[in-house]
Design a protein around this motif. Structure first.
Motif, PDB file in Angstrom:
ATOM      1  N   ARG C  40      15.819 -74.468 -25.635  1.00  0.00           N
ATOM      2  CA  ARG C  40      15.388 -74.099 -24.283  1.00  0.00           C
ATOM      3  C   ARG C  40      16.594 -73.912 -23.358  1.00  0.00           C
ATOM      4  N   VAL C  73      13.492 -64.190 -28.540  1.00  0.00           N
ATOM      5  CA  VAL C  73      13.086 -65.585 -28.667  1.00  0.00           C
ATOM      6  C   VAL C  73      11.670 -65.681 -29.233  1.00  0.00           C
ATOM      7  N   LEU C  75       9.221 -68.819 -29.703  1.00  0.00           N
ATOM      8  CA  LEU C  75       9.159 -70.249 -29.421  1.00  0.00           C
ATOM      9  C   LEU C  75       8.138 -70.953 -30.291  1.00  0.00           C
ATOM     10  N   GLU C  77       5.511 -72.956 -29.913  1.00  0.00           N
ATOM     11  CA  GLU C  77       4.051 -72.907 -29.764  1.00  0.00           C
ATOM     12  C   GLU C  77       3.526 -71.493 -30.024  1.00  0.00           C
ATOM     13  N   ALA C  78       4.419 -70.544 -30.168  1.00  0.00           N
ATOM     14  CA  ALA C  78       4.005 -69.155 -30.368  1.00  0.00           C
ATOM     15  C   ALA C  78       2.929 -68.775 -29.372  1.00  0.00           C
ATOM     16  N   ALA C  79       3.193 -69.033 -28.094  1.00  0.00           N
ATOM     17  CA  ALA C  79       2.186 -68.792 -27.077  1.00  0.00           C
ATOM     18  C   ALA C  79       1.856 -67.314 -27.002  1.00  0.00           C
ATOM     19  N   LEU C  80       0.639 -66.988 -27.378  1.00  0.00           N
ATOM     20  CA  LEU C  80       0.193 -65.602 -27.341  1.00  0.00           C
ATOM     21  C   LEU C  80      -1.105 -65.574 -26.567  1.00  0.00           C
ATOM     22  N   ASP C  81      -1.274 -64.574 -25.757  1.00  0.00           N
ATOM     23  CA  ASP C  81      -2.504 -64.448 -24.998  1.00  0.00           C
ATOM     24  C   ASP C  81      -3.626 -64.034 -25.937  1.00  0.00           C
ATOM     25  N   LEU C  83      -6.451 -62.930 -25.491  1.00  0.00           N
ATOM     26  CA  LEU C  83      -7.277 -61.793 -25.070  1.00  0.00           C
ATOM     27  C   LEU C  83      -6.588 -60.446 -25.260  1.00  0.00           C
ATOM     28  N   MET C  84      -5.263 -60.483 -25.498  1.00  0.00           N
ATOM     29  CA  MET C  84      -4.550 -59.215 -25.673  1.00  0.00           C
ATOM     30  C   MET C  84      -4.614 -58.802 -27.137  1.00  0.00           C
ATOM     31  N   LEU C  89       0.492 -56.664 -26.695  1.00  0.00           N
ATOM     32  CA  LEU C  89       1.460 -57.726 -26.480  1.00  0.00           C
ATOM     33  C   LEU C  89       2.890 -57.235 -26.701  1.00  0.00           C
ATOM     34  N   ASP C 137       4.590 -62.803 -33.115  1.00  0.00           N
ATOM     35  CA  ASP C 137       5.558 -63.417 -32.200  1.00  0.00           C
ATOM     36  C   ASP C 137       6.970 -62.948 -32.561  1.00  0.00           C
ATOM     37  N   SER C 140       7.458 -59.342 -31.583  1.00  0.00           N
ATOM     38  CA  SER C 140       7.615 -59.119 -30.150  1.00  0.00           C
ATOM     39  C   SER C 140       8.994 -59.584 -29.671  1.00  0.00           C
TER      40      SER C 140
END
Lengths: 258, 261, 317
Positions: C40, C73, C75, C77-81, C83-84, C89, C137, C140
């Protein structure tokens, strides 16, 4: 890679599109934001409708008197919800994805705020339809434009407030504070009655609350005619509050990821 | 097992319910803070309503609206108690209770006991707030006691509705969805303004809404001497709502037990 | 244009490291060792409280904007929306990096193909499996063709097949010239991918070298002994005569054998004489786990962490 204003606008548009997914792809997502201010509009007009009979009340229709408040509340609810969504995005890590990109921090904030301001038009449209059906007087084109400007401005203001809190607390548990802040700002004005008829502490607070100017400027078309003299104080108050909260939110953003 | 053991469980679950609420601002704020804010704003905003012809004789608008704030608070407490029960069901906490050698009803009664305590707390809170800001309770200390008892009992009656929906659906989101309904019910009652001065059609509904009778029963000791008529209507309404809601809860619980074992 | 990055991050307890251009550097350590914090800081998500770090020649605080343009990057948690769609994305990511629209469209199509998500590209991410999410992820993170790539635990929680897919992709990227900084709690991952490995434990970099050199430092294979019925403590005493005893793992007694295979028979005889039944016996070549034990005094795998001991170690320095 120089990033010009065209790229900024494209970024904002992309972020707004993403925020719109929630409304377009989750069935019923728009309902709570519409329901709450509609219930309050119907309820408050039914309960306090006869206040117009008091001497000194300058409008004969409480519906017309109250509709701008409900429009602002709808925008306030919707804008604050943007703060709750940001807190969720921070909690789940999505916001990191935006922060590690080279997009300017102000662009990231603008994406959130502009989507809130557009989204606040949804409860406004429903409220206006309900209101006109129940006898709210036609505010004229000028009055309607004014109402739309104030609705979008309040949506922006509420979103700035919500985002600033989301960046500070980084948790969805700050949601009641986001909602309550806007609730108090809008209702501690001449929301229920003209200033002369407010009593006690509320009279004093409403007199100095800059949001009173915003309420009055949004109200003018519904209770009389639109004049520049009733318009500019509201726009000025809105701009000043926006500037303060935008600075607050941007500072939070820079503290999160400089 | 024994009645004593059941009571201990109800006591423990009620204590848990109260602590749950007091420790979480998300739960506490809507029950106490929100009605207090609305009370303050409506007192200042609609306070001149007392000058309208037909408004009952009162010392001030605060005296009139205090009871409305209490009932609003208990309705919200009932809703949040229902949400908490549904969350317990979703997370399997209730299964643990059902597996224990205690009465099946203890888990619902414990939750209702917690809601009752929150109701009593809200009554005391608003009496104190009212007295600080200049309200006068005409019937004095006995009047205040009557108010606390009425509000506590109605908390149980309302709590039963939340519990019934929680038990029937087992989904917190459904109980949460009742939240706007709380305001619909309140706006269609005399909680905030006299029914005879409200606009139609709400005015007519408010004249027959049991919530109106309950609010008026709580209000009566503040603004006048206690009348048998108001007292009887309030008790009757609380009993009616309570009998229906607790009956529905018991029914929903039995169905849940039959289905899920 | 320099593409090396060097760091001197002192946020956790003091980490000093340098990564060369074109290298795959693996940061190896258990949960909570400070891996994510370090990442981070290097990716400008967290301000260091002391020290400094440069990525691709840019200071992570003073030149955060330039760092962000240079790095990709992915990360933890592989934060992905949810709904997309996958395509949306990647295209959002392209826009955020200021790529022109056509360029963004072209590259996202190419990347979706590359990570084998063409068929799922227009489905909402909420319907993706864990492996698909990681691949998306990763894709992207590559949209602006970054010379430096950060991967925070890229395969944690993935099944072996998905893990191998990600590894192959990382190797390919590195072959194309991308510098990769990855964190992992899997020895196998560090061993397989990394040119160099940094071992981090309780916020400190305890060792750093190529996997081969690290294993060579340990130098000796060890014997893993499982007993039929108890007596582990007595067995430890017995085997201590033949080499350096190591902390037990999964109930097995471990001893390092300087003479390698030649020393196995005497150990078995000695255990037999002591009346201890042997159920299984394994001669294990040195692994990164041995390195980890040697450097930190405990195993990497979570079961047997002697936490207290290591806290004292790192604080006494």
């Amino acid at each position: 890679m120089s990033v010009g204003w065209r790229a900024d606008i494209e970024m904002i548009a992309a972020l707004v599109r993403r925020a719109a997914n929630e409304l377009l792809r989750v069935p019923g997502a728009a309902i709570p934001g519409v329901l709450a201010p509609t219930i309050f509009f119907l309820g408050l007009t039914s309960v306090f409708g006869h206040l117009t009979l008091l001497p000194g009340f300058d409008s004969s229709s409480y519906q017309s008197f109250l509709i701008p408040i409900s429009l602002m509340q709808g925008a306030g609810f919707t804008g604050a919800a943007t703060g709750v969504n940001l807190a969720r995005d921070i909690e789940q890590g999505w916001f990191d994805r935006l922060l590690v990109s080279p997009a300017p921090r102000s662009v990231l904030l603008a994406g959130l705020v502009i989507s809130a301001s557009l989204r606040s038009l949804i409860p406004a449209a429903v409220l206006l339809v309900v209101g006109f059906a129940l006898g709210v007087s036609w505010p004229g084109v000028g009055g309607l434009v004014m109402a739309v400007v104030i609705v979008m401005g309040m949506g922006t203001l509420a979103a700035l407030w919500g985002c600033a809190l989301a960046l500070k607390f980084r948790s969805q548990s700050a949601a009641p504070l986001m909602q309550a802040g806007m609730f108090v700002l809008i209702l501690t004005t001449t929301a229920y009655a003209p200033l002369a008829l407010l009593t006690g502490w509320l009279h004093t607070v409403a007199k100095y609350n800059p949001a009173t100017q915003i309420v009055e400027s949004a109200r003018q078309g519904f209770v009389g005619g639109v004049s520049w003299g009733d318009t500019w104080p509201g726009l000025l108050a809105l701009a000043a509050l926006m500037a303060v909260l935008a600075a607050f939110a941007l500072r939070g953003m820079r503290r999160t990821a400089y | 097992m024994s009645l004593a053991a059941d009571l201990r469980v109800i006591w423990a679950l009620g204590g848990r319910a109260v602590k749950q609420t007091m420790r979480r601002p998300q739960l506490f704020a809507p029950i106490i803070v929100f009605p207090t804010l609305l009370l303050a704003i409506q007192t200042g905003g609609a306070g001149r309503g007392v000058d309208l012809p037909g408004f009952p004789q009162v010392n001030g608008f605060l005296d009139f609206i205090l009871a409305g704030a209490m009932i609003q608070s208990t309705l919200l407490a009932a809703n949040s108690g229902g949400i908490a029960l549904a969350v317990d069901i979703e997370m399997g906490f209730t299964d643990r209770l059902l597996a224990a050698p205690i009465s099946r009803y203890a888990m619902v009664l414990g939750r209702l006991a917690g809601t009752a305590v929150l109701g009593a707390f809200s009554a005391i809170w608003f009496i104190v707030i009212g007295l600080i800001f200049g309200a006068q309770i005409d019937e004095g200390v006995p009047g205040a006691m009557v108010m606390i008892i009425f509000v506590t009992l109605s908390a149980v009656a309302f709590g039963g509705i939340g519990a019934a929906v929680a038990l029937r659906t087992g989904k917190a989101s459904v109980v949460q969805g009742l939240f706007p309904l709380v305001f619909v019910i309140l706006f269609l009652s005399s909680a905030f303004f006299p029914a005879n001065l409200m606009l139609e059609p709400a005015a007519t509904v408010a004249q027959y809404n049991p919530i109106s009778f309950i609010v008026e029963g709580v209000r009566d000791p503040v603004i006048s001497s206690l009348s048998l008529n108001a007292f009887a209507k309030a008790i009757g309404s609380i009993a009616l709502v309570g009998a229906i809601s607790v009956g529905l809860s018991a029914f929903a619980l039995r169905q849940r037990l039959r289905m899920g074992g | 244009m320099e593409r090396t990055f060097s760091g001197d991050v002192r946020a956790v307890a003091g980490v000093d490291l340098e990564v060369a251009e074109g290298e795959i550097y693996a940061f190896l350590g258990p949960n909570g060792a400070g891996k994510t914090t370090t990442v981070r800081i290097l990716t400008t998500l967290l301000r260091p409280t002391g020290g400094s770090a440069r990525v691709a020649g840019f200071d992570v605080v003073a030149e955060a904007g330039k760092v962000r343009q240079t790095i990709g990057v992915a990360l933890q948690e592989a934060a992905l929306d949810p709904l997309m769609t996958g395509r949306e994305l990647i295209r959002l990511q392209a826009t955020l990096h200021g790529l022109p629209r056509d360029e963004g469209r072209r590259r996202s199509a190419a990347l979706l193909e590359r990570v084998d998500l063409v068929e799922a590209a227009d489905r909402q991410v909420g319907t993706y499996s864990g492996g698909m999410r990681r691949r998306l992820d990763l894709a992207s993170a590559l949209v602006h063709e970054p010379p430096v790539l950060f991967l925070d635990e890229p395969t944690t929680g993935l099944d072996p097949v998905s893990r191998k897919t990600i590894w192959a992709e990382v190797e390919q990227l590195n072959a194309d010239g991308t510098t990769v900084f990855l964190t992992t709690q899997y020895l196998e991952e560090a061993d397989q991918l990394a040119d160099r490995v940094g071992i981090i434990d309780f916020g400190k970099l305890v060792s750093e070298d190529t996997p081969r050199a690290l294993k060579a430092q340990i130098g000796h294979p060890h014997l893993e002994i499982r007993l039929t019925d108890g007596g582990a403590e007595r067995a430890e005493e017995v085997v201590a005569r033949f080499g350096k005893p190591l902390p037990m793992r999964d109930g097995a007694v471990l001893v390092e054998l300087e003479r390698g295979a030649g020393a196995v028979a005497p150990v078995v005889r000695a255990l037999d004489e002591a009346g201890l039944g042997v159920e299984a016996l394994d001669l294990v070549e040195p692994s990164l786990d041995d390195v980890f034990v040697a450097k930190t005094g405990h195993h990497l795998e979570p079961e047997e962490q002697q936490e207290a001991k290591s806290v004292d170690d790192s604080e006494s320095e």
